[in-house]
Design a protein around this motif. Structure first.
Motif, PDB file in Angstrom:
ATOM      1  N   ALA A 264       0.840  -1.213   0.000  1.00 14.75           N
ATOM      2  CA  ALA A 264       0.000   0.000   0.000  1.00 14.75           C
ATOM      3  C   ALA A 264       0.868   1.253   0.000  1.00 14.75           C
ATOM      4  N   GLU A 265       1.934   1.217   0.798  1.00 14.38           N
ATOM      5  CA  GLU A 265       2.804   2.400   0.874  1.00 14.38           C
ATOM      6  C   GLU A 265       3.581   2.610  -0.422  1.00 14.38           C
ATOM      7  N   ALA A 266       3.924   1.511  -1.117  1.00 16.86           N
ATOM      8  CA  ALA A 266       4.595   1.648  -2.417  1.00 16.86           C
ATOM      9  C   ALA A 266       3.638   2.257  -3.446  1.00 16.86           C
ATOM     10  N   ILE A 267       2.373   1.856  -3.401  1.00 10.25           N
ATOM     11  CA  ILE A 267       1.362   2.455  -4.304  1.00 10.25           C
ATOM     12  C   ILE A 267       1.234   3.948  -3.995  1.00 10.25           C
ATOM     13  N   LEU A 268       1.190   4.262  -2.697  1.00  9.28           N
ATOM     14  CA  LEU A 268       1.131   5.674  -2.278  1.00  9.28           C
ATOM     15  C   LEU A 268       2.321   6.453  -2.843  1.00  9.28           C
ATOM     16  N   ASP A 269       3.541   5.895  -2.706  1.00  8.01           N
ATOM     17  CA  ASP A 269       4.746   6.593  -3.197  1.00  8.01           C
ATOM     18  C   ASP A 269       4.630   6.847  -4.698  1.00  8.01           C
ATOM     19  N   GLY A 270       4.231   5.798  -5.440  1.00  3.18           N
ATOM     20  CA  GLY A 270       4.134   5.936  -6.901  1.00  3.18           C
ATOM     21  C   GLY A 270       3.136   7.015  -7.285  1.00  3.18           C
ATOM     22  N   ALA A 271       1.976   7.039  -6.615  1.00  2.21           N
ATOM     23  CA  ALA A 271       0.938   8.029  -6.941  1.00  2.21           C
ATOM     24  C   ALA A 271       1.404   9.434  -6.580  1.00  2.21           C
ATOM     25  N   ALA A 272       2.031   9.559  -5.396  1.00  2.00           N
ATOM     26  CA  ALA A 272       2.456  10.896  -4.944  1.00  2.00           C
ATOM     27  C   ALA A 272       3.586  11.436  -5.822  1.00  2.00           C
ATOM     28  N   GLN A 273       4.484  10.530  -6.283  1.00  2.00           N
ATOM     29  CA  GLN A 273       5.596  10.988  -7.131  1.00  2.00           C
ATOM     30  C   GLN A 273       5.121  11.356  -8.536  1.00  2.00           C
ATOM     31  N   GLU A 274       4.013  10.783  -8.968  1.00  2.00           N
ATOM     32  CA  GLU A 274       3.527  11.049 -10.329  1.00  2.00           C
ATOM     33  C   GLU A 274       3.141  12.517 -10.504  1.00  2.00           C
ATOM     34  N   SER A 275       2.491  13.064  -9.509  1.00  2.00           N
ATOM     35  CA  SER A 275       2.058  14.468  -9.635  1.00  2.00           C
ATOM     36  C   SER A 275       1.722  15.044  -8.262  1.00  2.00           C
ATOM     37  N   ASP A 276       2.175  16.277  -8.036  1.00  2.00           N
ATOM     38  CA  ASP A 276       1.786  16.908  -6.769  1.00  2.00           C
ATOM     39  C   ASP A 276       0.391  17.515  -6.858  1.00  2.00           C
ATOM     40  N   LYS A 277      -0.237  17.337  -8.008  1.00  2.00           N
ATOM     41  CA  LYS A 277      -1.627  17.819  -8.136  1.00  2.00           C
ATOM     42  C   LYS A 277      -2.629  16.763  -7.670  1.00  2.00           C
ATOM     43  N   VAL A 278      -2.127  15.580  -7.353  1.00  2.00           N
ATOM     44  CA  VAL A 278      -3.034  14.512  -6.932  1.00  2.00           C
ATOM     45  C   VAL A 278      -3.028  14.409  -5.412  1.00  2.00           C
ATOM     46  N   ASP A 279      -4.223  14.367  -4.847  1.00  2.00           N
ATOM     47  CA  ASP A 279      -4.378  14.140  -3.407  1.00  2.00           C
ATOM     48  C   ASP A 279      -4.373  12.620  -3.202  1.00  2.00           C
ATOM     49  N   VAL A 280      -3.417  12.115  -2.455  1.00  2.00           N
ATOM     50  CA  VAL A 280      -3.337  10.669  -2.237  1.00  2.00           C
ATOM     51  C   VAL A 280      -3.621  10.378  -0.763  1.00  2.00           C
ATOM     52  N   GLN A 281      -4.557   9.482  -0.512  1.00  2.00           N
ATOM     53  CA  GLN A 281      -4.913   9.156   0.868  1.00  2.00           C
ATOM     54  C   GLN A 281      -4.802   7.665   1.102  1.00  2.00           C
ATOM     55  N   LEU A 282      -4.221   7.305   2.235  1.00  2.00           N
ATOM     56  CA  LEU A 282      -4.005   5.899   2.606  1.00  2.00           C
ATOM     57  C   LEU A 282      -4.777   5.631   3.890  1.00  2.00           C
ATOM     58  N   LEU A 283      -5.713   4.697   3.848  1.00  2.00           N
ATOM     59  CA  LEU A 283      -6.517   4.412   5.042  1.00  2.00           C
ATOM     60  C   LEU A 283      -6.460   2.928   5.381  1.00  2.00           C
ATOM     61  N   HIS A 284      -6.029   2.627   6.587  1.00  2.00           N
ATOM     62  CA  HIS A 284      -6.063   1.258   7.105  1.00  2.00           C
ATOM     63  C   HIS A 284      -7.499   0.997   7.553  1.00  2.00           C
ATOM     64  N   VAL A 285      -8.155   0.043   6.933  1.00  2.00           N
ATOM     65  CA  VAL A 285      -9.609  -0.051   7.155  1.00  2.00           C
ATOM     66  C   VAL A 285      -9.971  -0.523   8.568  1.00  2.00           C
ATOM     67  N   ARG A 286      -9.023  -1.184   9.260  1.00  2.00           N
ATOM     68  CA  ARG A 286      -9.359  -1.610  10.622  1.00  2.00           C
ATOM     69  C   ARG A 286      -9.179  -0.473  11.612  1.00  2.00           C
ATOM     70  N   ARG A 287      -8.592   0.621  11.151  1.00  2.00           N
ATOM     71  CA  ARG A 287      -8.385   1.766  12.047  1.00  2.00           C
ATOM     72  C   ARG A 287      -9.153   2.991  11.579  1.00  2.00           C
ATOM     73  N   THR A 288     -10.091   2.781  10.675  1.00  2.00           N
ATOM     74  CA  THR A 288     -10.842   3.901  10.096  1.00  2.00           C
ATOM     75  C   THR A 288     -12.318   3.522  10.073  1.00  2.00           C
ATOM     76  N   THR A 289     -13.185   4.445  10.424  1.00  2.00           N
ATOM     77  CA  THR A 289     -14.617   4.113  10.422  1.00  2.00           C
ATOM     78  C   THR A 289     -15.141   3.974   8.993  1.00  2.00           C
ATOM     79  N   LEU A 290     -16.192   3.194   8.860  1.00  2.00           N
ATOM     80  CA  LEU A 290     -16.856   3.077   7.548  1.00  2.00           C
ATOM     81  C   LEU A 290     -17.333   4.447   7.074  1.00  2.00           C
ATOM     82  N   THR A 291     -17.760   5.264   8.012  1.00  2.00           N
ATOM     83  CA  THR A 291     -18.277   6.597   7.668  1.00  2.00           C
ATOM     84  C   THR A 291     -17.183   7.439   6.999  1.00  2.00           C
ATOM     85  N   ARG A 292     -15.977   7.427   7.577  1.00  2.00           N
ATOM     86  CA  ARG A 292     -14.860   8.196   6.989  1.00  2.00           C
ATOM     87  C   ARG A 292     -14.471   7.608   5.635  1.00  2.00           C
TER      88      ARG A 292
END
Ligand code: FEO
Length: 397
Positions: A264-292
């Motif tokens: 997941a973190e490697a995917i995040l790195d690739g997306a963030a390096q591609e463009s600083d115009k992209v908002d990249v968010q990483l959420l661990h689903v066991r630590r994040t509510t369904l609502t969020r």
């Protein structure tokens, strides 16, 4: 405490500071059940509150008028967070006629013993004069239930919009210009994502109808009343209902021994390096509510779903996430699946099938790692992140 919207039209609802769960919606800021009182030659109550708080509503009515003087109670929506208080209300307002549409009457008959209630079924052709003000009705099926409707007062250009444009937000303020606008819009977005998204087509039709009437003030059934930022919330609804996504990549994952985390973190790195115009968010689903998760999903153009394999299945919280997301019917996203496994892989395949069944565009085959991702697999993940970022930029610009 009641609050005046305009002369002789008051908020008389209930602020629920302590509620933290609304049929699985994480209401961490609390909620309100808004009800309104119109005093004219005739007197009308617009919507009730949750049954538990019906006595508070009666007290608010009694502060403003004699209960026997209430001529009408309008029920815009039969869901119990609003209609729950109707039985108490109708029993204590001896002269009140309940105004609702035909579908709503059916729903109320299933919830309550309505044998003693005086009910007048109304339709969009009906105008109920209160004296100087008139009640008009707009059916808004599936926004949020089949019987849902808006009530509109043309003389005040005031729209009682029931769930639409609402937010789960307990405050001592009642108006949008009295509270932090960013927080109100964030909560309105969360409300839309978690409650309204499946009915976006119906929202677009409702917005077309609403565009034909002048609106100075929107008084929803939850949260703050829009009087200064009406155009902002209407524009936000147009964007959310229209699927106008942001250049945003959302990575959702669950992991057992951090291998899927590394991917997941490697995917995040690739997306963030591609463009600083992209908002990249990483959420661990066991630590994040369904609502969020649903709130972040609403405007994400591209999504990565990752899960380790556990007993030949995806991880249980990821199963919960995709079940919830399926019901919310988020459409037209670009996506990939990924995950680690031990001796038999299943997690990423199941997520890949879910993506296909949901009708989203798959950008690559699922990415797997046996026990630990190798440097080559992590590079593959970075490349996938770049693909997601490009897709997000294409859609979000
Ligand atoms: Fe706030 Fe659909 O009830």
């Amino acid at each position: 405490m009641t609050t005046e919207l305009v002369k002789n039209i008051d908020w008389i609802g209930h602020v629920d500071w302590s509620v933290r769960d609304f049929h699985s919606f994480d209401t961490f800021r609390g909620a309100t059940y808004n009800s309104y009182l119109i005093r004219d030659t005739k007197t009308a109550v617009i919507d009730a509150v949750k049954g538990l708080y019906a006595q508070h509503l009666l007290q608010h009515i009694a502060e403003k008028t004699e209960p026997a003087k209430v001529d009408y109670v309008v029920c815009n929506h039969a869901e119990p967070d609003h209609a729950g208080g109707l039985a108490t209300l109708m029993a204590n307002l001896p002269n009140a006629v309940l105004l609702c549409n035909a579908k709503c009457r059916e729903s109320l008959a299933a919830y309550f013993d309505i044998g003693n209630w005086k009910i007048q079924v109304v339709s969009p052709e009906d105008k109920i004069s209160l004296g100087n003000r008139t009640l008009n009705f707009v059916n808004t099926p599936m926004v949020h239930w089949p019987e849902s409707m808006f009530t509109y007062i043309p003389e005040e250009q005031l729209l009682f919009s029931m769930d639409a444009f609402g937010q789960h937000l307990a405050t001592s303020e009642r108006f949008d210009d009295q509270y932090n606008l960013e927080t109100i819009l964030t909560e309105a977005k969360s409300y839309y994502a978690n409650i309204i998204t499946p009915y976006s087509k119906q929202v677009l039709r409702t917005l077309e109808v609403a565009a034909k009437i002048p609106i100075k003030m929107i008084a929803p059934s939850h949260g703050l009343i829009w009087r200064t930022n009406v155009s902002k919330i209407v524009e936000a609804y147009q964007n959310w209902a229209g699927g106008n996504y942001a250049p945003k990549v959302l990575i959702l994952f669950d992991s057992m021994w951090d291998s899927t985390t590394q991917m997941a973190e490697a995917i995040l790195d690739g997306a963030a390096q591609e463009s600083d115009k992209v908002d990249v968010q990483l959420l661990h689903v066991r630590r994040t509510t369904l609502t969020r998760i649903a709130t972040e999903m609403l405007d994400a153009a591209a999504v990565a779903l990752g899960s380790a394999t556990l007993n030949l299945q995806i991880m249980p919280q990821m199963a919960s996430v995709i079940t919830y997301l399926r019901g919310l019917k988020f459409t037209s996203k670009s996506a990939i699946a990924f995950g680690s496994y031990g001796w038999a892989h299943a997690g990423s395949d199941q997520l890949d099938r879910w993506i296909e069944e949901t009708g989203w565009t798959r950008l690559t085959k699922p990415i797997d790692a046996k026990f630990r991702p190798t440097p080559e697999i992590l590079e593959h993940c970075r490349n996938a992140g770049q693909l997601l970022a490009k897709a997000a930029l294409d859609v979000g610009n």
